[in-house]
Design a protein around this motif. Structure first.
Motif, mmCIF file in Angstrom:
data_model
loop_
_atom_site.group_PDB
_atom_site.id
_atom_site.type_symbol
_atom_site.label_atom_id
_atom_site.label_comp_id
_atom_site.label_asym_id
_atom_site.label_seq_id
_atom_site.Cartn_x
_atom_site.Cartn_y
_atom_site.Cartn_z
ATOM 1 N N SER A 19 0.839 -1.198 0.000
ATOM 2 C CA SER A 19 0.000 0.000 0.000
ATOM 3 C C SER A 19 0.876 1.251 0.000
ATOM 4 C CB SER A 19 -0.912 0.001 1.231
ATOM 5 O OG SER A 19 -1.885 -1.031 1.122
ATOM 6 N N TYR A 23 2.058 9.813 -3.569
ATOM 7 C CA TYR A 23 2.135 9.650 -5.020
ATOM 8 C C TYR A 23 2.742 10.861 -5.702
ATOM 9 C CZ TYR A 23 -0.765 5.532 -4.485
ATOM 10 O OH TYR A 23 -1.217 4.302 -4.120
ATOM 11 N N ASN A 83 -8.477 7.623 -8.923
ATOM 12 C CA ASN A 83 -9.143 6.954 -7.815
ATOM 13 C C ASN A 83 -10.273 6.119 -8.396
ATOM 14 O OD1 ASN A 83 -7.918 8.294 -5.301
ATOM 15 N ND2 ASN A 83 -8.493 10.041 -6.567
ATOM 16 N N MET A 142 -5.772 -4.014 -8.234
ATOM 17 C CA MET A 142 -4.500 -3.592 -7.642
ATOM 18 C C MET A 142 -3.338 -4.411 -8.191
ATOM 19 S SD MET A 142 -5.452 -2.610 -3.697
ATOM 20 C CE MET A 142 -6.461 -4.053 -3.337
ATOM 21 N N ALA A 145 -2.656 -3.233 -11.762
ATOM 22 C CA ALA A 145 -1.928 -1.967 -11.751
ATOM 23 C C ALA A 145 -0.454 -2.198 -11.447
ATOM 24 C CB ALA A 145 -2.551 -1.018 -10.722
ATOM 25 N N TYR A 150 2.419 0.424 -11.650
ATOM 26 C CA TYR A 150 1.780 1.433 -10.829
ATOM 27 C C TYR A 150 1.493 0.883 -9.431
ATOM 28 C CZ TYR A 150 1.195 3.788 -15.270
ATOM 29 O OH TYR A 150 1.448 4.381 -16.483
ATOM 30 N N SER A 152 -0.741 1.283 -5.582
ATOM 31 C CA SER A 152 -2.131 1.506 -5.190
ATOM 32 C C SER A 152 -2.275 1.408 -3.686
ATOM 33 C CB SER A 152 -3.039 0.463 -5.869
ATOM 34 O OG SER A 152 -2.702 -0.851 -5.429
ATOM 35 N N ILE A 179 -9.905 2.913 -4.240
ATOM 36 C CA ILE A 179 -8.517 2.541 -4.515
ATOM 37 C C ILE A 179 -7.839 3.689 -5.247
ATOM 38 C CG2 ILE A 179 -6.979 0.926 -5.686
ATOM 39 C CD1 ILE A 179 -9.187 -1.176 -5.448
ATOM 40 N N SER A 180 -6.773 4.226 -4.658
ATOM 41 C CA SER A 180 -5.948 5.230 -5.330
ATOM 42 C C SER A 180 -4.823 4.510 -6.072
ATOM 43 C CB SER A 180 -5.354 6.212 -4.322
ATOM 44 O OG SER A 180 -6.376 6.979 -3.712
ATOM 45 N N ILE A 181 -4.556 4.947 -7.306
ATOM 46 C CA ILE A 181 -3.559 4.294 -8.160
ATOM 47 C C ILE A 181 -2.684 5.361 -8.811
ATOM 48 C CG2 ILE A 181 -3.202 2.843 -10.207
ATOM 49 C CD1 ILE A 181 -5.935 1.568 -9.613
#
Length: 205
Positions: A19, A23, A83, A142, A145, A150, A152, A179-181
């Protein structure tokens, strides 16, 4: 060679996913690459193949900043590339006719009867299935990504009522997580794991 150019093994993807909460701001994931990530995520398994999830994607900076206070001002919401609000479909049984439209008439009738009967006879099934299956897709998102280079972070810390109101989410869908990526500004910290003997019960308690 950049991270996105590397081919990671499935084991490397799983072990390297951590996690990330910080970013690089203003990083845009190319549309073609983002679609590849989404397509990989959409291959997640689901009960009766009803695919009980919807992804509300929030990429525009103005919309990310609308989401920020709803997520209790967790800065990654504003800084990440995108997101994804993972939604569970409370009425996924309504998708069944489309899912089984190419099945033989006998199989189609059998499956629709089974699905609609299960939903009608168990009032809690819709919510349980929505959360369970959307969570499978969230994990696959996730990992997809990460496979593309990337990072997440899944978040349960947000105001669901405010989220529903601000982004006009229909009653049919329940927010499961956000989920932020994006590209990490600092690496995620590997967290310890309890030993196998603590987590796995062989055959019976």
């Amino acid at each position: 060679m950049s991270t996105t150019d590397q081919q990671l093994s499935s084991e490397e993807v799983i072990r390297s996913r951590h996690s990330v909460r910080k970013y690089q701001r203003d990083v845009v994931i190319p549309e073609a690459e983002w679609n590849e990530i989404l397509e990989l995520a959409l291959n997640a398994p689901s009960s009766w193949n009803l695919q009980h999830w919807r992804f509300l994607t929030i990429q525009e900076q103005a919309n990310k900043d609308r989401l920020l206070p709803i997520a209790y001002n967790q800065q990654q919401v504003s800084d990440a590339s995108v997101n994804v609000v993972v939604l569970g479909d409370l009425e996924a049984n309504l998708v069944a006719p489309v899912v089984f439209e190419n099945a033989t008439p006998e199989i189609r009738e059998m499956m629709l009867g089974q699905i609609n009967g299960a939903y009608a006879n168990n009032p809690s099934l819709g919510k349980d299935e929505a959360i369970r299956n959307a969570s499978l897709a969230a994990m696959q998102l996730m990992l997809a990504a990460k496979a593309k280079g990337y990072d997440s972070v899944p978040m349960g810390g947000y105001n669901p009522q405010a989220l529903i109101k601000e982004f006009n989410i229909p009653e049919r869908y329940i927010p499961v997580m956000i989920i932020s990526i994006g590209k990490a500004a600092s690496p995620g910290r590997a967290s310890g794991r309890l030993p196998i003997e603590h987590q796995v019960i062989q055959e019976s308690f």
